[in-house]
Design a protein around this motif. Sequence first.
Motif, PDB file in Angstrom:
ATOM      1  N   VAL A 103     -13.953  -3.072   7.108  1.00 25.58           N
ATOM      2  CA  VAL A 103     -12.931  -2.197   7.701  1.00 25.58           C
ATOM      3  C   VAL A 103     -12.256  -1.428   6.572  1.00 25.58           C
ATOM      4  O   VAL A 103     -11.511  -1.981   5.779  1.00 25.58           O
ATOM      5  CB  VAL A 103     -11.879  -3.010   8.494  1.00 25.58           C
ATOM      6  N   GLN A 104     -12.542  -0.129   6.535  1.00 26.26           N
ATOM      7  CA  GLN A 104     -12.029   0.723   5.461  1.00 26.26           C
ATOM      8  C   GLN A 104     -10.622   1.214   5.789  1.00 26.26           C
ATOM      9  O   GLN A 104     -10.351   1.652   6.888  1.00 26.26           O
ATOM     10  CB  GLN A 104     -12.977   1.904   5.308  1.00 26.26           C
ATOM     11  N   VAL A 105      -9.721   1.126   4.814  1.00 28.59           N
ATOM     12  CA  VAL A 105      -8.365   1.638   4.975  1.00 28.59           C
ATOM     13  C   VAL A 105      -8.289   3.055   4.415  1.00 28.59           C
ATOM     14  O   VAL A 105      -7.847   3.974   5.080  1.00 28.59           O
ATOM     15  CB  VAL A 105      -7.327   0.720   4.288  1.00 28.59           C
ATOM     16  N   THR A 106      -8.735   3.228   3.177  1.00 29.35           N
ATOM     17  CA  THR A 106      -8.771   4.559   2.570  1.00 29.35           C
ATOM     18  C   THR A 106     -10.009   4.708   1.696  1.00 29.35           C
ATOM     19  O   THR A 106     -10.583   3.721   1.231  1.00 29.35           O
ATOM     20  CB  THR A 106      -7.543   4.824   1.657  1.00 29.35           C
ATOM     21  N   SER A 107     -10.381   5.963   1.480  1.00 32.63           N
ATOM     22  CA  SER A 107     -11.468   6.301   0.570  1.00 32.63           C
ATOM     23  C   SER A 107     -11.161   7.688   0.032  1.00 32.63           C
ATOM     24  O   SER A 107     -11.028   8.635   0.811  1.00 32.63           O
ATOM     25  CB  SER A 107     -12.797   6.308   1.316  1.00 32.63           C
ATOM     26  N   GLU A 108     -10.994   7.800  -1.297  1.00 29.38           N
ATOM     27  CA  GLU A 108     -10.611   9.088  -1.872  1.00 29.38           C
ATOM     28  C   GLU A 108     -10.993   9.160  -3.344  1.00 29.38           C
ATOM     29  O   GLU A 108     -11.249   8.145  -3.980  1.00 29.38           O
ATOM     30  CB  GLU A 108      -9.103   9.311  -1.742  1.00 29.38           C
ATOM     31  N   ILE A 109     -11.011  10.397  -3.845  1.00 29.52           N
ATOM     32  CA  ILE A 109     -11.132  10.612  -5.285  1.00 29.52           C
ATOM     33  C   ILE A 109      -9.702  10.656  -5.800  1.00 29.52           C
ATOM     34  O   ILE A 109      -8.854  11.376  -5.266  1.00 29.52           O
ATOM     35  CB  ILE A 109     -11.846  11.945  -5.602  1.00 29.52           C
ATOM     36  N   SER A 110      -9.397   9.869  -6.813  1.00 24.59           N
ATOM     37  CA  SER A 110      -8.020   9.749  -7.297  1.00 24.59           C
ATOM     38  C   SER A 110      -7.996   9.669  -8.817  1.00 24.59           C
ATOM     39  O   SER A 110      -9.014   9.419  -9.455  1.00 24.59           O
ATOM     40  CB  SER A 110      -7.396   8.484  -6.688  1.00 24.59           C
ATOM     41  N   MET A 111      -6.815   9.891  -9.380  1.00 25.44           N
ATOM     42  CA  MET A 111      -6.613   9.728 -10.823  1.00 25.44           C
ATOM     43  C   MET A 111      -6.072   8.314 -11.029  1.00 25.44           C
ATOM     44  O   MET A 111      -4.944   8.011 -10.628  1.00 25.44           O
ATOM     45  CB  MET A 111      -5.632  10.763 -11.359  1.00 25.44           C
TER      46      MET A 111
END
Length: 196
Positions: free
Chosen positions: A138-146
């Motif tokens: 169960v994914q909460v978030t997925s992003e490209i981040s610093m």
Amino acid sequence: SNMPQDNIIRAIKRGSGEGGEGAESLEELFYEGYGPGGGAILLHAVTSNRNRSAAEVRSTFSRGGGNLGDSGCVAWNFENMGVITLEIADEEKGEELTLLAIDAGAEDVTLEDGMLEVHTTPDKLLEVQTALEDEGAVQVTSEISMVPKSTVVLGADEAERTLKLLDSLEDLDDIQKAYTNADFPADVLERYQANS
């Protein structure tokens, strides 16, 4: 219709954003500084007016007890990474997903308090995300981040002031995202989120 060709060319350029009167060209840039207690802050901005943005950011830093720094003063401490956050029902499932993420190409994995945080290189984000989803995670978030390479632990007072500063900076129109290497005490975070 007796319209000069120059007028037509100017109208086309203005409509396509290439320049001319009234055209706004957006520029992507980063601002860097320090918050109360010395936590590094990196801001991603998209602006049509560099001078206006710099003045707003400088003013917000000053009011929040921080200071805007020179270009490169904190950027060295951040890496562009893919970040996937998952909710984990039990520790055994967490360990299973940790191994799966590593096999799929994850750089780093942290399992803590029912949350699994997976760091990947940006080009591996989708591959690792797909592997975890195929396993029913169960994914909460997925992003490209610093992501900061090292963190600074803040005391309760500095942590609260830094959280307020980050909120004020993110409220600015030109700021897309604010990143920090500050490590906030859990009780301060809970109290701040409850009062926000």
